[in-house]
Design a protein around this motif. Structure first.
Motif: not given
Ligand SMILES: Nc1ncnc2c1ncn2[C@@H]1O[C@H](COP(=O)(O)OP(=O)(O)OP(=O)(O)O)[C@@H](O)[C@H]1O
Length: 564
Positions: A324-331, A348-357, A471-473, A503-505
């Motif tokens: 979680e990032f504050g109120d945002q549950r990323a994963v 997954g779409p932008n902001g789905a949580g891929k990079t976080t994972t 991550d998105e190589p 990847s988005h491809g």
């Molecule tokens: N350091 C951070 N602080 C606050 N929120 C974050 C942080 N990193 C990611 N988030 C939030 O976590 C959620 C997931 O982000 P993430 O970067 O994992 O998405 P993604 O699937 O990789 O997106 P993209 O395809 O655009 O790269 C998003 O809502 C993002 O705003």
């Protein structure tokens, strides 16, 4: 790569860039003084050694004559006679000629009271000349040992004794004056040189923070050792292209630091797992150099280590991952299992949580909850060991971009404990494979986005890890390079390596991945083989269906008004 980079940056020393410059200048001056002193000594020794009794005294007399010859124009006639008799005097005369030709001779005359020592020490640019004289003088002075003795022996003992006594007193006085003057001149020259070297020192600063600057400070410190041993050659450094010079500096410094004993080849291959057989490095230096034309296959083979030995059936196991990032549950409680020797895709779409994972997997982020195993290593219990078996391409391409590509790869290799020779070999292979050979000497900040992606991908691979977290190589990478990267990754997987990538491809994921997960809003909505996940549709259609994030295109009519 963030974590290991930070770890490493604790090692380099602080900014010592001023010190080597001064040290270099002082060494240069000292070298000049020593050259002259050495020359005087050589002259004396050349005569004294073969003689005994009277001959020895005679040798001293001859030496003194030589000094007198160098010291003053009034003794020119005597000096010529002595020079004709002894080669040592010739050397001294030769030196005199050189010193006179110097543009700084006038200064030397004022401060060194016409002594040859001061003449050599005072000229600001005498270092090169002193070096040349240093090389020439011993040769000339060494030869006449016997000649000097013979010449001296021909004289009477009384005459020799008297001459020696008088000359010795003069020589002592001259030596004292010369030493004093030479020291003063050397100190002055050293001060000037230090200022000049500092002004001309190439600036190779790394942007982005104190740690990075410390890295470069270590690089800058590298020439210090060179200056001590070869102060004259170090001079042109400031006039060369800073980028090119920085590359060579960097090359020299880590070799000295990591391989103090170059003979044994301490291949410190990462041995991440205790049970499986160790990674076999197939004699990197003896591998045939692939032809550029056959870059794809041969380069892939060159950079991929045979990992068939791995016995772990699951390379990555993730259970209940939460972030979680504050109120945002990323994963939101993700489970994933990736078999060893497989290609796993996360979409997954932008902001789905891929990079976080992926960042949590790579050890770059700490999860709020959940368990992760990498090749059987519990990441929470042994994070360093888990990192050791992974190569990571992070999402944001933050790196030491003031380094050249070659330097950056070398640095990555050093961080992974690889010997310099192995790093050089692998760097060349990777650069060739990624078509970056022409850019190895350029700083990474001048690379395009795709080039930066490729150099960082190369950095992730250089230690032949068991798992690649990418991550998105393929983002920003041109189709030709993408195809090469794919070939490399395929060969890597075929030899037992594991790749997890986002990847988005969709096409690419569909083609290369054996399994795929669609993540939306931090949840895994579909997971399985590509066939299972797409469920009779294209992967893209299935993705759109699951993500349901078709943007709202209405309300943008103003865009068509072209208000200018
Ligand atoms: N350091 C951070 N602080 C606050 N929120 C974050 C942080 N990193 C990611 N988030 C939030 O976590 C959620 C997931 O982000 P993430 O970067 O994992 O998405 P993604 O699937 O990789 O997106 P993209 O395809 O655009 O790269 C998003 O809502 C993002 O705003």
């Amino acid at each position: 790569m963030t974590a290991p980079v930070d770890d490493h940056l604790e090692e380099p020393a602080g900014d010592t860039s001023d010190a080597p410059a001064r040290e270099k200048a002082a060494t240069t001056r000292t070298s000049a003084v020593k050259t002259v002193a050495g020359r005087a000594k050589t002259s004396t020794a050349g005569r004294a050694k073969p003689a005994s009794g009277g001959a020895k005294t005679a040798a001293k007399a001859a030496a003194v004559k030589a000094e007198q010859t160098k010291a003053g124009a009034a003794k020119k006639t005597t000096a010529r006679a002595a020079a004709a008799k002894t080669a040592a005097v010739k050397a001294a005369a030769a030196h005199n000629t050189e010193a006179k030709s110097s543009t700084k001779a006038a200064t030397a005359k004022k401060t060194a009271a016409k002594t040859s020592a001061a003449k050599a020490a005072a000229p600001k640019n005498a270092a090169a000349k002193a070096s040349a004289a240093k090389a020439a003088a011993p040769k000339k002075a060494a030869a006449p040992k016997n000649a000097a003795a013979k010449t001296a022996a021909a004289k009477t003992a009384a005459a020799k004794a008297a001459a020696a006594k008088g000359a010795a007193a003069k020589a002592a006085a001259a030596k004292g004056a010369a030493t004093k003057a030479a020291k003063a001149a050397a100190a002055k020259a050293a001060k000037e040189d230090a200022a000049r070297v500092e002004a001309e020192r190439p600036r190779v600063e790394v942007s982005g923070g104190e740690d990075e600057r410390r890295l470069v400070a270590a690089d800058d410190a590298a020439p210090a050792s060179d200056a001590v041993t070869a102060p004259v050659e170090a001079e042109p450094v400031a006039e060369t292209d800073p980028t090119v010079e920085a590359a060579s500096v960097f090359e020299q410094e880590p070799v000295a630091a990591v391989e103090p004993e170059p003979e044994p080849e301490p291949i410190v291959e990462p041995q991440p797992l205790a049970e499986p057989q160790p990674v076999v490095e197939p004699e990197p230096m003896s591998e045939p150099t692939p032809e550029p034309a056959a870059v794809t296959d041969t380069a892939a083979a060159a950079v991929v280590t045979d990992l068939q030995a791995s016995t772990a059936s699951d390379a990555i196991v993730v259970r209940g991952l939460v972030k979680e990032f504050g109120d945002q549950r990323a994963v939101n409680g993700i489970d994933l299992t990736v078999s060893a020797g497989s290609f796993y895709g996360i979409v997954g779409p932008n902001g789905a949580g891929k990079t976080t994972t992926l960042s949590i997997l790579a050890g770059l982020l700490r999860a709020d909850a959940g368990e992760i195993e990498i090749c059987g290593i519990d990441q929470a219990k042994d994070p360093l060991e888990a990192k050791r078996v992974m190569g990571v391409l992070p999402d944001r391409l933050r790196t030491f971009d003031r380094l050249t590509g070659r330097q950056l790869l070398h640095y990555y290799g050093l961080l992974r404990g690889l010997p310099s020779r192995v790093i050089e070999k692998r760097s060349a292979d990777l650069m060739r494979a990624f078509d970056l050979s022409e850019s190895m000497g350029r700083v990474v900040s001048d690379y395009s986005a795709g080039m930066t992606k490729k150099i960082m991908l190369a950095g992730a691979m250089i230690h032949s890890p068991r798992v690649l977290v990418l991550d998105e190589p393929f983002e920003s990478v041109d189709p030709v390079s993408s195809a090469v990267i794919l070939d490399i990754l395929r060969a890597y997987v075929a030899h037992g390596g594991t790749v997890i990538l986002s990847s988005h491809g969709m096409d690419l994921i569909e083609r290369v991945c054996s399994r795929v997960a669609i993540i939306v809003g931090g949840d895994v909505l579909a997971e399985g083989t590509v066939e299972e996940v797409r469920a009779g549709q294209t992967l893209e259609s299935r993705f759109v269906e699951l993500s349901g994030t078709a943007g709202e295109v209405e309300g943008l009519e103003w865009l068509h008004t072209f208000s200018d």
